[in-house]
Design a protein around this motif. Sequence first.
Motif, mmCIF file in Angstrom:
data_model
loop_
_atom_site.group_PDB
_atom_site.id
_atom_site.type_symbol
_atom_site.label_atom_id
_atom_site.label_comp_id
_atom_site.label_asym_id
_atom_site.label_seq_id
_atom_site.Cartn_x
_atom_site.Cartn_y
_atom_site.Cartn_z
ATOM 1 N N GLU A 62 0.855 -1.184 0.000
ATOM 2 C CA GLU A 62 0.000 0.000 0.000
ATOM 3 C C GLU A 62 0.900 1.245 0.000
ATOM 4 O O GLU A 62 1.913 1.233 0.688
ATOM 5 C CB GLU A 62 -0.863 -0.011 1.267
ATOM 6 C CG GLU A 62 -1.743 1.203 1.392
ATOM 7 C CD GLU A 62 -2.522 1.227 2.724
ATOM 8 O OE1 GLU A 62 -2.418 0.278 3.513
ATOM 9 O OE2 GLU A 62 -3.201 2.225 2.948
ATOM 10 N N GLN A 98 8.543 -0.675 8.328
ATOM 11 C CA GLN A 98 8.993 -0.049 7.071
ATOM 12 C C GLN A 98 9.692 1.277 7.354
ATOM 13 O O GLN A 98 9.184 2.101 8.106
ATOM 14 C CB GLN A 98 7.764 0.232 6.194
ATOM 15 C CG GLN A 98 8.059 0.984 4.906
ATOM 16 C CD GLN A 98 6.810 1.659 4.319
ATOM 17 O OE1 GLN A 98 5.888 1.998 5.048
ATOM 18 N NE2 GLN A 98 6.810 1.870 3.022
ATOM 19 N N THR A 99 10.877 1.467 6.732
ATOM 20 C CA THR A 99 11.554 2.768 6.803
ATOM 21 C C THR A 99 11.837 3.220 5.390
ATOM 22 O O THR A 99 12.395 2.455 4.599
ATOM 23 C CB THR A 99 12.911 2.627 7.538
ATOM 24 O OG1 THR A 99 12.677 1.983 8.783
ATOM 25 C CG2 THR A 99 13.550 3.981 7.800
ATOM 26 N N THR A 100 11.431 4.437 5.031
ATOM 27 C CA THR A 100 11.760 4.980 3.707
ATOM 28 C C THR A 100 12.686 6.185 3.907
ATOM 29 O O THR A 100 13.080 6.474 5.044
ATOM 30 C CB THR A 100 10.492 5.420 2.928
ATOM 31 O OG1 THR A 100 10.015 6.642 3.491
ATOM 32 C CG2 THR A 100 9.390 4.380 2.984
ATOM 33 N N GLY A 101 12.972 6.903 2.840
ATOM 34 C CA GLY A 101 13.844 8.086 2.944
ATOM 35 C C GLY A 101 13.193 9.225 3.709
ATOM 36 O O GLY A 101 13.860 10.180 4.101
ATOM 37 N N TYR A 102 11.885 9.154 3.936
ATOM 38 C CA TYR A 102 11.181 10.274 4.547
ATOM 39 C C TYR A 102 10.143 9.851 5.573
ATOM 40 O O TYR A 102 9.403 10.687 6.095
ATOM 41 C CB TYR A 102 10.506 11.136 3.457
ATOM 42 C CG TYR A 102 9.708 10.291 2.482
ATOM 43 C CD1 TYR A 102 8.413 9.899 2.762
ATOM 44 C CD2 TYR A 102 10.298 9.839 1.306
ATOM 45 C CE1 TYR A 102 7.700 9.079 1.903
ATOM 46 C CE2 TYR A 102 9.598 9.011 0.436
ATOM 47 C CZ TYR A 102 8.306 8.642 0.735
ATOM 48 O OH TYR A 102 7.619 7.822 -0.110
ATOM 49 N N ASP A 122 6.666 -3.013 -7.126
ATOM 50 C CA ASP A 122 6.423 -1.755 -6.420
ATOM 51 C C ASP A 122 6.704 -0.605 -7.385
ATOM 52 O O ASP A 122 7.320 -0.792 -8.436
ATOM 53 C CB ASP A 122 7.286 -1.660 -5.154
ATOM 54 C CG ASP A 122 6.670 -0.729 -4.095
ATOM 55 O OD1 ASP A 122 5.565 -0.190 -4.324
ATOM 56 O OD2 ASP A 122 7.299 -0.529 -3.045
ATOM 57 N N ASP A 123 6.217 0.572 -7.004
ATOM 58 C CA ASP A 123 6.385 1.728 -7.883
ATOM 59 C C ASP A 123 7.812 2.258 -7.862
ATOM 60 O O ASP A 123 8.393 2.523 -8.908
ATOM 61 C CB ASP A 123 5.386 2.846 -7.488
ATOM 62 C CG ASP A 123 5.572 3.301 -6.052
ATOM 63 O OD1 ASP A 123 6.011 2.499 -5.207
ATOM 64 O OD2 ASP A 123 5.288 4.477 -5.753
ATOM 65 N N VAL A 124 8.361 2.423 -6.647
ATOM 66 C CA VAL A 124 9.667 3.090 -6.514
ATOM 67 C C VAL A 124 10.569 2.306 -5.583
ATOM 68 O O VAL A 124 10.112 1.750 -4.580
ATOM 69 C CB VAL A 124 9.500 4.519 -5.914
ATOM 70 C CG1 VAL A 124 10.861 5.209 -5.771
ATOM 71 C CG2 VAL A 124 8.589 5.382 -6.756
ATOM 72 N N PHE A 125 11.843 2.305 -5.915
ATOM 73 C CA PHE A 125 12.884 1.814 -5.018
ATOM 74 C C PHE A 125 13.765 3.017 -4.722
ATOM 75 O O PHE A 125 14.312 3.625 -5.645
ATOM 76 C CB PHE A 125 13.664 0.728 -5.755
ATOM 77 C CG PHE A 125 14.755 0.093 -4.959
ATOM 78 C CD1 PHE A 125 14.564 -1.143 -4.355
ATOM 79 C CD2 PHE A 125 15.988 0.704 -4.816
ATOM 80 C CE1 PHE A 125 15.575 -1.742 -3.633
ATOM 81 C CE2 PHE A 125 16.996 0.107 -4.085
ATOM 82 C CZ PHE A 125 16.795 -1.117 -3.496
ATOM 83 N N SER A 126 13.872 3.373 -3.449
ATOM 84 C CA SER A 126 14.722 4.520 -3.109
ATOM 85 C C SER A 126 15.784 4.086 -2.106
ATOM 86 O O SER A 126 16.916 3.783 -2.484
ATOM 87 C CB SER A 126 13.847 5.654 -2.577
ATOM 88 O OG SER A 126 14.639 6.760 -2.248
HETATM 89 O O1 LIG Z 1 12.835 2.375 -1.105
HETATM 90 P P1 LIG Z 1 12.068 3.131 -0.076
HETATM 91 O O2 LIG Z 1 12.891 4.234 0.557
HETATM 92 O O3 LIG Z 1 11.441 2.245 0.943
HETATM 93 O O4 LIG Z 1 10.903 3.921 -0.826
HETATM 94 C C1 LIG Z 1 9.989 3.298 -1.668
HETATM 95 C C2 LIG Z 1 8.620 3.218 -1.077
HETATM 96 O O5 LIG Z 1 8.153 4.544 -0.753
HETATM 97 C C3 LIG Z 1 6.847 4.698 -1.255
HETATM 98 O O6 LIG Z 1 5.899 4.236 -0.346
HETATM 99 P P2 LIG Z 1 5.318 5.050 0.882
HETATM 100 O O7 LIG Z 1 5.542 4.238 2.102
HETATM 101 O O8 LIG Z 1 5.775 6.473 0.874
HETATM 102 O O9 LIG Z 1 3.769 4.986 0.688
HETATM 103 P P3 LIG Z 1 2.736 5.274 -0.462
HETATM 104 O O10 LIG Z 1 2.892 4.134 -1.426
HETATM 105 O O11 LIG Z 1 1.485 5.236 0.310
HETATM 106 O O12 LIG Z 1 3.063 6.607 -1.099
HETATM 107 C C4 LIG Z 1 6.828 3.834 -2.493
HETATM 108 O O13 LIG Z 1 5.510 3.498 -2.871
HETATM 109 C C5 LIG Z 1 7.657 2.648 -2.100
HETATM 110 O O14 LIG Z 1 6.870 1.611 -1.531
#
Ligand SMILES: O=P(O)(O)OC[C@H]1O[C@H](OP(=O)(O)OP(=O)(O)O)[C@H](O)[C@@H]1O
Length: 183
Positions: A62, A98-102, A122-126
């Motif tokens: 999600e 879960q930990t992301t960049g923000y 998934d949409d993005v890998f950061s």
């Molecule tokens: O590689 P990472 O640093 O983990 O970043 C990638 C994740 O960040 C975003 O999700 P987010 O948790 O922001 O939620 P969203 O999909 O609800 O926007 C995106 O959809 C990825 O799942």
Amino acid sequence: MFNKLVESLEKCPIVKRGEYNYFIHPISDGVPIVEPELLREVAALMLRNLDLDHADKLVVAEAMGIHIGVALSLITDLPLTIVRKRKYELPGELPLHQTTGYSKGELYLNGIEEGDRVVIVDDVFSTGGTMKALLKGLEQKNAEVVDVLVVIKRGECDIGRPYKYLVEIDVDETGVNVIKKNY
Ligand SMILES: O=P(O)(O)OC[C@H]1O[C@H](OP(=O)(O)OP(=O)(O)O)[C@H](O)[C@@H]1O
Ligand code: HPA
């Protein structure tokens, strides 16, 4: 053909989330509008790149794995589980951190049985934090991850296994630069 993802990335806006330059794009944010042509292009490219022959289930997080996961599920007929930010307390539900960049938060994995062969999209890998959390949960469930694909790669991170991506980007305060296209 297949120019919509790159063209839309190259003109998307950037906002600051703390020090993080956050790009805003229909695939990664659902705004301002998800055009069917773009979604179809991404679905077709995921299908071309993924190894789905031995997969039983798709796994997405999600929220922004959902639309791409649904598109892929409709084409492949593979069932989809959405790893939610909300707890359901169903039997076997597994909480993940879960930990992301923000951001930091909890995710909850349901619908996976021992021995399932899954594909994660998934949409993005950061930072890779979300993907590592998903992989850890699937390992705890004794599921086999047969393939992993992200649409947009914007960072480097060892997630302990190979993964695929459609485009690689650089982001700064002025915008997105597409540095690699895998199609
Ligand atoms: O590689 P990472 O640093 O983990 O970043 C990638 C994740 O960040 C975003 O999700 P987010 O948790 O922001 O939620 P969203 O999909 O609800 O926007 C995106 O959809 C990825 O799942
Ligand atoms: O910069 C970003 N934009 C959209 N989604 C994201 N997920 C991780 N980083 C980003």
